[in-house]
Design an enzyme around this catalytic site. Structure first.
Site, PDB file in Angstrom:
ATOM      1  N   SER A   1       0.803  -1.227   0.000  1.00  0.00           N
ATOM      2  CA  SER A   1       0.000   0.000   0.000  1.00  0.00           C
ATOM      3  C   SER A   1       0.836   1.277   0.000  1.00  0.00           C
ATOM      4  O   SER A   1       0.301   2.350  -0.255  1.00  0.00           O
ATOM      5  CB  SER A   1      -0.959   0.020   1.198  1.00  0.00           C
TER       6      SER A   1
ATOM      7  N   LYS B   1       0.601   4.348   6.881  1.00  0.00           N
ATOM      8  CA  LYS B   1      -0.120   5.191   5.924  1.00  0.00           C
ATOM      9  C   LYS B   1       0.363   6.635   6.035  1.00  0.00           C
ATOM     10  O   LYS B   1       1.025   7.022   6.993  1.00  0.00           O
ATOM     11  CB  LYS B   1      -1.636   5.166   6.200  1.00  0.00           C
TER      12      LYS B   1
END
Length: 145
Positions: free
Chosen positions: A62, A99
């Protein structure tokens, strides 16, 4: 991208390694010099606050557009307050993730750096804790066998 391992840092003796004076060319090769300018200790350059610093190993894809690949080690400083755009380690409903931190007004989002991955919008029902800000990525190039 998930955190697979968390490591604390152990203090110990310095481990100086040679630092060559001349940079190594990434383009056309240049003549090599056998001159070592000095030694450096990577702890001094990578870790500014040892008691608040830890490392994690990550798995997933990701964050590939941020240069973080599966298997990389991240150096994380938990004493830093996250700023908009920082890459953070967060526990979202008890699950660790890596993230990009985005705050707009009162809205908090944890954004993947891969267009195939969804962002996480943190709502009032979401339990989120920011564990720290990623300050360095240790990425080993993959060798072909």
């Amino acid at each position: 991208m998930v955190v697979t391992e968390i490591y604390s840092l152990m203090s110990g003796p310095a481990c100086p390694i040679p630092l060559f004076f001349d940079p190594v060319e990434a383009g056309f090769p240049s003549p090599a010099d056998d001159y070592v300018d000095c030694t450096i200790d990577l702890n001094e350059h990578l870790i500014k606050n040892p008691p608040a610093t830890f490392m994690v190993r990550v798995r997933g894809n990701s964050m590939v557009d941020a240069g973080i690949q599966s298997g990389d080690l991240l150096i994380v400083d938990k004493s830093l307050d996250p700023r908009n755009g920082d890459i953070v380690i967060a526990a979202v409903d008890g699950q660790f993730t890596v993230k990009r931190y985005r705050r707009t007004g009162t809205e908090l989002r944890l954004v993947a750096e891969n267009p195939k991955q969804a962002q996480i919008v943190i709502g009032t029902e979401t339990n989120v804790e920011i564990w720290g800000v990623v300050i360095h990525v240790i990425h080993s190039p993959r060798r072909s066998r």
